[in-house]
Enzyme design. Structure first.
Site, mmCIF file in Angstrom:
data_model
loop_
_atom_site.group_PDB
_atom_site.id
_atom_site.type_symbol
_atom_site.label_atom_id
_atom_site.label_comp_id
_atom_site.label_asym_id
_atom_site.label_seq_id
_atom_site.Cartn_x
_atom_site.Cartn_y
_atom_site.Cartn_z
ATOM 1 N N GLY A 13 0.829 -1.212 0.000
ATOM 2 C CA GLY A 13 0.000 0.000 0.000
ATOM 3 C C GLY A 13 0.855 1.249 0.000
ATOM 4 O O GLY A 13 0.508 2.255 0.614
ATOM 5 N N ASN A 91 0.592 -2.859 5.124
ATOM 6 C CA ASN A 91 -0.200 -1.636 5.269
ATOM 7 C C ASN A 91 -1.370 -1.535 4.294
ATOM 8 O O ASN A 91 -2.305 -0.785 4.542
ATOM 9 C CB ASN A 91 0.757 -0.438 5.106
ATOM 10 C CG ASN A 91 0.034 0.850 4.823
ATOM 11 O OD1 ASN A 91 -0.457 1.510 5.741
ATOM 12 N ND2 ASN A 91 -0.066 1.226 3.551
ATOM 13 N N SER A 142 -5.865 -0.800 13.315
ATOM 14 C CA SER A 142 -6.602 0.457 13.527
ATOM 15 C C SER A 142 -7.214 0.396 14.917
ATOM 16 O O SER A 142 -7.458 -0.703 15.449
ATOM 17 C CB SER A 142 -7.717 0.570 12.478
ATOM 18 O OG SER A 142 -8.661 1.555 12.859
ATOM 19 N N TYR A 155 -14.925 -3.211 8.149
ATOM 20 C CA TYR A 155 -13.580 -2.684 8.425
ATOM 21 C C TYR A 155 -13.164 -3.039 9.859
ATOM 22 O O TYR A 155 -12.045 -3.524 10.089
ATOM 23 C CB TYR A 155 -13.599 -1.167 8.229
ATOM 24 C CG TYR A 155 -12.251 -0.503 8.416
ATOM 25 C CD1 TYR A 155 -11.292 -0.553 7.413
ATOM 26 C CD2 TYR A 155 -11.939 0.176 9.589
ATOM 27 C CE1 TYR A 155 -10.058 0.069 7.572
ATOM 28 C CE2 TYR A 155 -10.707 0.795 9.759
ATOM 29 C CZ TYR A 155 -9.771 0.738 8.750
ATOM 30 O OH TYR A 155 -8.544 1.344 8.916
HETATM 31 N N1 NAP Z 1 -5.691 7.109 7.490
HETATM 32 C C1 NAP Z 1 -6.121 6.713 8.678
HETATM 33 O O1 NAP Z 1 -6.670 7.499 9.466
HETATM 34 C C2 NAP Z 1 -5.921 5.288 9.125
HETATM 35 C C3 NAP Z 1 -6.209 4.981 10.461
HETATM 36 C C4 NAP Z 1 -6.020 3.679 10.910
HETATM 37 C C5 NAP Z 1 -5.558 2.716 10.036
HETATM 38 N N2 NAP Z 1 -5.306 3.027 8.738
HETATM 39 C C6 NAP Z 1 -4.822 1.950 7.886
HETATM 40 O O2 NAP Z 1 -3.655 2.367 7.231
HETATM 41 C C7 NAP Z 1 -3.527 1.712 5.982
HETATM 42 C C8 NAP Z 1 -3.311 2.754 4.884
HETATM 43 O O3 NAP Z 1 -4.422 3.633 4.866
HETATM 44 P P1 NAP Z 1 -4.418 5.049 4.115
HETATM 45 O O4 NAP Z 1 -5.260 5.958 4.925
HETATM 46 O O5 NAP Z 1 -3.036 5.414 3.777
HETATM 47 O O6 NAP Z 1 -5.258 4.663 2.805
HETATM 48 P P2 NAP Z 1 -5.001 4.906 1.233
HETATM 49 O O7 NAP Z 1 -4.360 6.237 1.006
HETATM 50 O O8 NAP Z 1 -6.302 4.598 0.572
HETATM 51 O O9 NAP Z 1 -3.928 3.794 0.860
HETATM 52 C C9 NAP Z 1 -4.276 2.447 0.749
HETATM 53 C C10 NAP Z 1 -3.151 1.740 0.021
HETATM 54 O O10 NAP Z 1 -3.474 0.346 -0.059
HETATM 55 C C11 NAP Z 1 -3.261 -0.069 -1.388
HETATM 56 N N3 NAP Z 1 -4.131 -1.190 -1.708
HETATM 57 C C12 NAP Z 1 -5.484 -1.243 -1.590
HETATM 58 N N4 NAP Z 1 -5.939 -2.419 -2.038
HETATM 59 C C13 NAP Z 1 -4.850 -3.128 -2.456
HETATM 60 C C14 NAP Z 1 -4.666 -4.397 -3.049
HETATM 61 N N5 NAP Z 1 -5.698 -5.209 -3.315
HETATM 62 N N6 NAP Z 1 -3.397 -4.805 -3.338
HETATM 63 C C15 NAP Z 1 -2.344 -3.996 -3.088
HETATM 64 N N7 NAP Z 1 -2.462 -2.779 -2.543
HETATM 65 C C16 NAP Z 1 -3.698 -2.349 -2.240
HETATM 66 C C17 NAP Z 1 -3.509 1.162 -2.251
HETATM 67 O O11 NAP Z 1 -2.767 1.095 -3.466
HETATM 68 P P3 NAP Z 1 -3.348 0.714 -4.924
HETATM 69 O O12 NAP Z 1 -4.712 1.320 -5.019
HETATM 70 O O13 NAP Z 1 -2.338 1.326 -5.855
HETATM 71 O O14 NAP Z 1 -3.333 -0.765 -4.960
HETATM 72 C C18 NAP Z 1 -2.939 2.258 -1.381
HETATM 73 O O15 NAP Z 1 -1.554 2.404 -1.606
HETATM 74 C C19 NAP Z 1 -4.810 0.896 5.799
HETATM 75 O O16 NAP Z 1 -4.570 -0.442 6.201
HETATM 76 C C20 NAP Z 1 -5.773 1.565 6.760
HETATM 77 O O17 NAP Z 1 -6.772 0.695 7.200
HETATM 78 C C21 NAP Z 1 -5.478 4.296 8.256
#
Ligand code: NAP
Length: 251
Positions: A13, A91, A142, A155
Site C-alpha cells: 500500500g 499496510n 486500527s 472494516y
Molecule cells: N488514514 C487513517 O486514518 C488510518 C487509520 C487507521 C488505520 N489506517 C490503515 O492504514 C492503511 C493505509 O491507509 P491510508 O489511509 O493510507 O489509505 P489509502 O491512502 O487509501 O492507501 C491504501 C493503500 O493500499 C493499497 N491497496 C489497496 N488495495 C490493495 C490491493 N488489493 N493490493 C495492493 N495494494 C492495495 C492502495 O494502493 P493501490 O490502489 O495502488 O493498490 C494504497 O496504496 C490501511 O490499512 C488503513 O486501514 C489508516
C-alpha cells in the site's frame, strides 16, 4: 538503534497515504525499500523521489488479494536479488463505509480480502523470504480493531481479525526469529480524508479525541521505527495504539 542500514523492507500500500510515508521514513533510515501496490505509476514516482533524496526504493506491482499476484511479486523480488527480506510493513487496506444492513457480500469481501486475507498472504511469503535470518513484520491495524463505529462493520471486523492474526503469527514464528507486531492508528490526516475532517461532521469527531486533534503521519514515525528496528528486539505480539487517547475516551 533505529537505523536500518542494509535492511530490505517491503511496504504494501505504498502508492498513497500512510504506506507512501512509511516507505519514505524507512528509506531515510537506510533501508532498501520495496514499495508495493496495484498502481505502478505512483510507485515509480515514489522510487524516483526517494532516489533523489539519496535513498533506495524499487516498485513492486502486487494485488494482495490475488494469491498468484503475490507469489509472482515475491518471485520477482527474489529474481532481482532483493533478499533476504528483513522487514514487512503490511499496510495495504481499504475502508468502505456502508450500513451493515445494506452491505452486499461483494462489498464485505472487498474489505476482508485486502485487509485480512491479503495481509496473511503477504506475511506468509515474507516469512519465507526472510530465509531463516529472522525479521520484523508490522501489521497496520486500527483503533477500529478494538472499538466500533457505525457504517464500518466490515472494516472493524477485518482489523480486529488482523490483531488476532498478529498475535497468532507472533506465537508461531517466534522460534524463527520473526517478530510480528501491530500499529493501531487512530484518525490520521491524509490527502483522502482531509476534506471530511474539515467538514462539521469531521470537526465533531475530532472534538471527541482526548488530545483534540487529528494524528499526523509523522506521529506514526516513532512507533513504526521502534517496531521495525532492533529497538524492539524483545517485543512480539504487541499492538501499539497511536491515537491521541481516542481508545481511552470517556464513555
Ligand atoms: N488514514 C487513517 O486514518 C488510518 C487509520 C487507521 C488505520 N489506517 C490503515 O492504514 C492503511 C493505509 O491507509 P491510508 O489511509 O493510507 O489509505 P489509502 O491512502 O487509501 O492507501 C491504501 C493503500 O493500499 C493499497 N491497496 C489497496 N488495495 C490493495 C490491493 N488489493 N493490493 C495492493 N495494494 C492495495 C492502495 O494502493 P493501490 O490502489 O495502488 O493498490 C494504497 O496504496 C490501511 O490499512 C488503513 O486501514 C489508516
Amino acid at each position: 538503534m533505529m537505523r536500518l542500514d542494509g535492511k530490505i523492507a517491503l511496504v504494501t500500500g505504498a502508492s498513497s497515504g500512510l504506506g507512501r510515508h512509511f516507505a519514505q521514513r524507512l528509506a531515510a533510515q537506510g533501508a532498501t525499500v520495496l514499495a508495493a501496490a496495484r498502481r505502478s505509476t505512483p510507485l515509480e514516482a515514489l522510487s524516483e523521489e526517494i532516489a533523489r533524496e539519496g535513498g533506495a526504493c524499487h516498485p513492486v506491482t502486487m494485488d494482495v488479494t490475488d494469491p498468484a499476484s503475490v507469489a509472482e511479486a515475491f518471485a520477482r523480488i527474489a529474481r532481482d536479488g532483493h533478499g533476504p527480506l528483513a522487514i514487512l510493513v503490511n499496510n495495504a487496506g481499504v475502508a468502505t463505509t456502508r450500513a451493515a444492513i445494506e452491505m452486499s457480500a461483494e462489498e464485505w469481501q472487498g474489505v476482508l480480502a485486502p485487509n485480512l486475507t491479503g495481509a496473511f498472504l503477504v506475511a506468509r511469503h515474507a516469512a519465507q523470504a526472510m530465509e531463516g535470518a529472522g525479521g520484523s513484520i508490522v501489521n497496520v491495524a486500527s483503533i477500529l480493531g478494538e472499538r466500533v463505529a457505525k457504517g464500518l462493520a466490515a472494516y472493524a471486523a477485518s482489523k480486529a481479525a488482523l490483531i488476532q492474526l498478529t498475535k497468532a503469527l507472533a506465537l508461531e514464528w517466534a522460534p524463527r526469529g520473526i517478530r510480528v507486531n501491530a500499529l493501531a492508528p487512530g484518525y490520521i490526516e491524509t490527502d483522502l480524508n482531509r476534506a471530511f475532517f474539515a467538514s462539521p461532521a469531521g470537526q465533531r469527531l475530532i472534538a471527541r479525541i482526548p488530545q483534540q486533534r487529528l494524528g499526523q503521519m509523522e506521529d506514526l514515525d516513532g512507533p513504526l521505527l521502534l517496531l521495525c528496528s532492533q529497538a524492539s528486539a524483545y517485543m512480539t505480539g504487541a499492538v501499539i495504539a497511536i491515537d491521541g487517547g481516542h481508545l481511552v475516551s470517556g464513555l
